[in-house]
Structures are given as C-alpha cells and as structure tokens.
Design a protein around this motif. Structure first.
Motif, PDB file in Angstrom:
ATOM      1  N   GLY B  66       0.791  -1.231   0.000  1.00 31.40           N
ATOM      2  CA  GLY B  66       0.000   0.000   0.000  1.00 31.40           C
ATOM      3  C   GLY B  66       0.819   1.276   0.000  1.00 31.40           C
ATOM      4  N   CYS B  67       2.059   1.208  -0.489  1.00 30.09           N
ATOM      5  CA  CYS B  67       2.914   2.404  -0.505  1.00 30.09           C
ATOM      6  C   CYS B  67       2.484   3.337  -1.647  1.00 30.09           C
ATOM      7  N   PRO B  68       2.447   4.652  -1.385  1.00 32.01           N
ATOM      8  CA  PRO B  68       2.020   5.593  -2.432  1.00 32.01           C
ATOM      9  C   PRO B  68       3.097   5.870  -3.483  1.00 32.01           C
ATOM     10  N   GLU B  69       4.311   5.384  -3.272  1.00 33.23           N
ATOM     11  CA  GLU B  69       5.408   5.682  -4.208  1.00 33.23           C
ATOM     12  C   GLU B  69       5.404   4.671  -5.365  1.00 33.23           C
ATOM     13  N   ASP B  70       6.188   4.961  -6.385  1.00 34.98           N
ATOM     14  CA  ASP B  70       6.109   4.110  -7.586  1.00 34.98           C
ATOM     15  C   ASP B  70       7.454   3.490  -7.994  1.00 34.98           C
ATOM     16  N   CYS B  71       8.249   3.113  -7.034  1.00 38.54           N
ATOM     17  CA  CYS B  71       9.538   2.474  -7.351  1.00 38.54           C
ATOM     18  C   CYS B  71       9.246   1.232  -8.200  1.00 38.54           C
ATOM     19  N   HIS B  72       9.757   1.246  -9.434  1.00 40.65           N
ATOM     20  CA  HIS B  72       9.272   0.291 -10.436  1.00 40.65           C
ATOM     21  C   HIS B  72       9.598  -1.171 -10.165  1.00 40.65           C
ATOM     22  N   PHE B  73      10.482  -1.393  -9.207  1.00 42.91           N
ATOM     23  CA  PHE B  73      10.865  -2.774  -8.871  1.00 42.91           C
ATOM     24  C   PHE B  73      10.031  -3.319  -7.726  1.00 42.91           C
ATOM     25  N   CYS B  74       9.195  -2.484  -7.122  1.00 42.09           N
ATOM     26  CA  CYS B  74       8.683  -2.816  -5.788  1.00 42.09           C
ATOM     27  C   CYS B  74       7.249  -3.358  -5.805  1.00 42.09           C
ATOM     28  N   SER B  75       7.090  -4.530  -5.223  1.00 44.01           N
ATOM     29  CA  SER B  75       5.770  -5.163  -5.168  1.00 44.01           C
ATOM     30  C   SER B  75       4.894  -4.529  -4.092  1.00 44.01           C
ATOM     31  N   GLN B  76       5.461  -3.606  -3.319  1.00 39.83           N
ATOM     32  CA  GLN B  76       4.687  -2.999  -2.235  1.00 39.83           C
ATOM     33  C   GLN B  76       4.082  -1.655  -2.613  1.00 39.83           C
ATOM     34  N   SER B  77       4.356  -1.219  -3.832  1.00 40.47           N
ATOM     35  CA  SER B  77       3.730   0.016  -4.294  1.00 40.47           C
ATOM     36  C   SER B  77       2.234  -0.236  -4.483  1.00 40.47           C
ATOM     37  N   GLY B  78       1.430   0.685  -4.006  1.00 38.54           N
ATOM     38  CA  GLY B  78      -0.015   0.565  -4.195  1.00 38.54           C
ATOM     39  C   GLY B  78      -0.436   0.998  -5.595  1.00 38.54           C
ATOM     40  N   ALA B 113       9.227  -0.308   6.901  1.00 38.23           N
ATOM     41  CA  ALA B 113       7.831  -0.011   6.564  1.00 38.23           C
ATOM     42  C   ALA B 113       7.748   0.503   5.133  1.00 38.23           C
ATOM     43  N   ALA B 114       6.720   0.061   4.431  1.00 36.31           N
ATOM     44  CA  ALA B 114       6.518   0.483   3.040  1.00 36.31           C
ATOM     45  C   ALA B 114       5.743   1.791   3.030  1.00 36.31           C
ATOM     46  N   VAL B 115       6.480   2.876   3.117  1.00 34.47           N
ATOM     47  CA  VAL B 115       5.868   4.204   3.159  1.00 34.47           C
ATOM     48  C   VAL B 115       6.759   5.207   2.439  1.00 34.47           C
ATOM     49  N   ARG B 116       6.182   6.338   2.062  1.00 30.75           N
ATOM     50  CA  ARG B 116       7.019   7.432   1.551  1.00 30.75           C
ATOM     51  C   ARG B 116       7.865   7.981   2.699  1.00 30.75           C
ATOM     52  N   LEU B 168      19.557   4.528  -1.918  1.00 29.18           N
ATOM     53  CA  LEU B 168      19.450   5.402  -3.092  1.00 29.18           C
ATOM     54  C   LEU B 168      18.956   4.592  -4.294  1.00 29.18           C
ATOM     55  N   GLU B 169      18.998   3.295  -4.173  1.00 23.77           N
ATOM     56  CA  GLU B 169      18.503   2.310  -5.144  1.00 23.77           C
ATOM     57  C   GLU B 169      19.338   2.192  -6.404  1.00 23.77           C
ATOM     58  N   THR B 170      19.639   3.344  -7.027  1.00 21.12           N
ATOM     59  CA  THR B 170      20.440   3.312  -8.254  1.00 21.12           C
ATOM     60  C   THR B 170      21.134   4.664  -8.386  1.00 21.12           C
ATOM     61  N   GLU B 186      15.906  14.024  -2.911  1.00 19.13           N
ATOM     62  CA  GLU B 186      15.127  13.939  -1.670  1.00 19.13           C
ATOM     63  C   GLU B 186      15.647  12.817  -0.783  1.00 19.13           C
ATOM     64  N   ARG B 187      16.005  11.716  -1.421  1.00 18.18           N
ATOM     65  CA  ARG B 187      16.579  10.612  -0.642  1.00 18.18           C
ATOM     66  C   ARG B 187      17.915  11.035  -0.026  1.00 18.18           C
ATOM     67  N   TRP B 188      18.700  11.700  -0.833  1.00 16.02           N
ATOM     68  CA  TRP B 188      20.022  12.152  -0.360  1.00 16.02           C
ATOM     69  C   TRP B 188      19.867  13.061   0.859  1.00 16.02           C
TER      70      TRP B 188
HETATM   71  S1  SF4 Z   1       7.928   0.566  -0.255  1.00 16.56           S
HETATM   72 FE1  SF4 Z   1       9.793   1.758  -0.600  1.00 16.56          FE
HETATM   73  S2  SF4 Z   1      10.664   0.863  -2.485  1.00 16.56           S
HETATM   74 FE2  SF4 Z   1       8.487   0.202  -2.366  1.00 16.56          FE
HETATM   75  S3  SF4 Z   1       7.352   1.766  -3.549  1.00 16.56           S
HETATM   76 FE3  SF4 Z   1       7.351   2.403  -1.396  1.00 16.56          FE
HETATM   77  S4  SF4 Z   1       9.136   3.806  -1.222  1.00 16.56           S
HETATM   78 FE4  SF4 Z   1       9.382   2.620  -3.102  1.00 16.56          FE
END
Ligand code: SF4
Ligand SMILES: [Zn+2]
Ligand SMILES: [Zn+2]
Lengths: 83, 331
Positions: B66-78, B113-116, B168-170, B186-188
C-alpha cells in the motif's frame, strides 16, 4: 524457509496448504489463475522463495505477513495458513 | 594481471583508498578470465580493512504494501497491480521476530515499513516496537521507514535506533527511470540528516534495474561519496505486476564483478548481501561473493519474499571460517 508446494492441507489449519496446482486447490496461490488451466511450473518454482499470495480455494488475494522465519497468510473466507 | 587490478592492489589494498568511478568501471568491464583475480583482491581488501567477521542481520516488515510511491521494482507500491496486500505487524509478533533473529546470532534487526515517510501512527508503532524489543531482546535495532523530517530523525535517535537504512537504489542519472514520485535528491537529503544525527547510515540499492554498466559505476562512486557505514546490495528479483516484472535477473558473473567493484570502491564499508542473491547467484555464487568482498548477510526471509534458511548461511560462514560478528564487537 522454502515454500511448501507439495500438497494441500485442510482449510484453516496452520500447516501450509496446496501450492500451485496442488490437489484440492482450484486456484494457483502464486498467480491466481485456475490450477487446471495453463502451465504453473514457473509458479511452483517461484514459490520456493515466495509465500502464497492468492487463496487456492477462492482466489481472493490474501493478507500475507512474511517473518524472518516463516510467513502467515490470511484469506478473509478461509482463514489463516502458516509455514 | 590487468592494469586496474595492479593499481587497486596499491591504492585500495595497501593504502585504503577506494577506486573512483573510472576504476570501478574498469573492474566491471573485466573479462571473465580476470574475475577470479578481481574477487581475490576484493577479498583481501575486505580482510585487511574490515577483518574476517561477518555481520548478520534479520529484517521484518512492520507495514507491508500500500505504498504511495512508484519504485518500479517494488511489489509494495499501491500503484501497481501487484498481489501484495497492505498489512501491519502487531508488536508481540515484532518482538517475536526480533527474538527469532537474535537466535541466529544476528546482531542487527531492521524494522522496515513500506511508506514514503512515516506518519504519526507509524512513529508511535515504531516507538512502542523498539522499546519492547530493547526490553526483551539483546540485539541492535535499525529502521527503514522512508524519507524523514528533521524532527523524525531526532525522534529515532531518541528511541535508540542506531542505524538507519535508506537506499538510493540506483545512480542519480538512472533514478528517474525507476522512480517518478520522488527524487534521488530527496533521498540524499534524508541521508544527510541521518548522517548528521549520529545514527549509522545504511544505504545501498538494487542492481539489474536496466542501468548500464557505466551507471553501475556511477552508483558505486556516488555511494562512496556518501561513505555509508553499510551498503546493502540487492539484485533485482522481478516481481509480478511491477513495471520491472518481466526483466531478466542479473547474470551471476556480472553480480560477482559488481561485488568486487563495490568493495574496491569502498574498502571499509559493511557490504551486505541483501535480496535477490538466491536467484542471481545460487549457492555457489553466494560463496564466491563472500570470498569476493561481501562481509555481511541478511539471514532468513526478506520483506515480501523468502530467503534460504538462516542455518544454511551460518553453516557456510562456518565452512569459510568467517566468524559471526558478536554484539560486543558492535557496541
Ligand atoms: S515501499 Fe519503498 S521501495 Fe516500495 S514503492 Fe514504497 S518507497 Fe518505493
Ligand atoms: Zn500459477
Ligand atoms: Zn479463500
């Protein structure tokens, strides 16, 4: 923890139940499509390193908590499975 | 012996100065026949500047999916059609997970935690969870809960969180291809605040997101500039339903080249095997990496996928005569 893909257990038990195409499960617990249709060989292999995501009995997406040792998956209709 | 390895022997092994981006690229481009020599040198560097101990860590997801972010590798993005559903872990189960982790001999337990970034509810859960673990389990607590405000950084320090993970992922130039809902900068910024707070910085990423070899070298150089205490190295495990779900996994030899190269860029960091190694390297490759620059492992399961049993890794370490770092050595 390697996923148990070897076969079904009765509903609502805590022993882990049918993996992809496991007898008694109508739905693949990895991809959520019918176990009787298509090839689930890749799903079965992937399940060695993944918990189930779909209930094999009703295809609902389950709430899955992965733990350092084991996992727990809950289907709102069919209860909890653990391994 | 390729020139870059001769140079690294003097510069990195003898003087402890990491390779720069061009040097890392040269290692990443080494032909297969020179890979064993690169791994051997990276291993010597690790032994010289870090020692033989291996730091063992367990991780657990406090809030999954249910994470609001869109990291393209992540199965936890909502935002993707991933089958991963949102779920919270209760405090007793969190403490139990920490106990199970400590039983393996691990000195680190990271709560993720899967959050922004954390909201009040998550900060409360974290506070309660960290206190409960500290009361019952002999283990150091780390956290990974996304981007932080200065107040949240201060609160984590006050809770006793000793290390903060924020990947930083990449590399910077490739990041916009992987994440569009927030920026690398922002991560930095979060990492900068964590560093200044006195918490140990844990920052790594994932290889195999589609970045070029040059971008892999860029990433190593950017991490070296950050100089984190720990660098967790993941290899993409393509997740169904994510934009990167159909990508192929990193070739084992490329993964090993990267391990050696990252070690030669950062001689003193804790370089940790994180997710995807089972798929990319298998048992044999896992061993080669531990003899090629890796000096830390995540044991047991990951956040949404499973690892191999902790005992398998611990037996391997015993076999390699690499002692597990003790808690007393980390304090
Ligand atoms: S859980 Fe982390 S890696 Fe996954 S989409 Fe959210 S911020 Fe990105
Ligand atoms: Zn399937
Ligand atoms: Zn069901």
């Amino acid at each position: 923890m390697s996923g148990d893909t070897t076969g079904p257990a009765p509903l609502g038990t805590s022993t882990g139940f049918g993996g992809p195409a496991g007898a008694g499960a109508s739905w693949c617990d990895r991809c959520g499509t019918p176990t009787g249709e298509g090839d689930h060989t890749a799903c079965r292999a992937a399940r060695q390193l993944e918990p189930p995501r779909y209930c094999g009995h009703c295809r609902r997406r389950m709430k899955v908590q992965v733990l350092p040792v084991g996992w727990a998956a809950v289907c709102v209709e069919h209860g909890e499975t653990r391994a | 012996m390729p020139e870059i390895l001769d140079q690294a022997r003097t510069q990195v092994l003898e003087n402890g100065v990491g390779l720069d981006e061009a040097g890392v690229l040269a290692v990443l481009n080494l032909p297969d026949e020179h890979l064993p020599a690169a791994l051997q040198l990276a291993h010597e560097v690790r032994m010289r500047w870090c020692g033989p101990e291996v730091e063992v860590e367990g991780i657990v997801s406090l809030k999954t999916g249910g994470c609001p972010e869109d990291c393209h590798f992540c199965s936890q993005s909502g935002l993707f059609t991933s089958p991963v559903r949102a779920v919270w872990l209760d405090i007793p189960s969190l403490v139990e997970a920490a106990k199970q982790t400590a039983k393996t001999g691990a000195t680190e337990f990271c709560i993720v935690a899967a959050v922004r970034g954390p909201d009040d509810r998550l900060m409360r859960q974290l506070r309660e969870g960290v206190a409960a673990i500290q009361a019952e389990v002999d283990i150091q607590v780390a956290a990974s809960v996304g981007m932080l405000t200065q107040e949240q950084v201060d609160e984590l320090v006050e809770m006793g969180v000793h290390r903060y993970n924020h990947n930083l992922e990449t590399c910077r130039s490739y990041f916009p291809n992987v994440v569009t809902t927030h920026s690398w900068e922002e991560r930095w910024e979060t990492l900068r605040m964590v560093r200044e707070s006195g918490m140990e910085v844990c920052c790594g990423g994932i290889l195999g997101l589609g970045e070029s070899v040059e971008q892999r070298a860029e990433f190593a150089a950017q991490l070296a500039e950050l100089d984190p205490h720990e660098v967790p190295l993941n290899f993409l495990n393509p997740r169904p339903g994510t934009p990167l779900g159909d990508r192929s996994v990193v070739e084992g030899k490329d993964a090993l080249r990267a391990i050696a190269a990252f070690r030669l860029a950062m001689p003193r960091t804790i370089l940790r095997y994180a997710g995807g190694r089972e798929l990319t390297l298998g048992d044999l490759g896992t061993r080669s990496g531990l003899l090629g620059g890796i000096n830390a492992v995540i044991v047991g399961n990951y956040l949404t996928t499973l690892g191999r049993p902790a005992t398998t890794d611990l037996e391997l370490l015993q076999d390699l005569k690499m002692p597990v770092k003790a808690l007393s050595a980390t304090l």
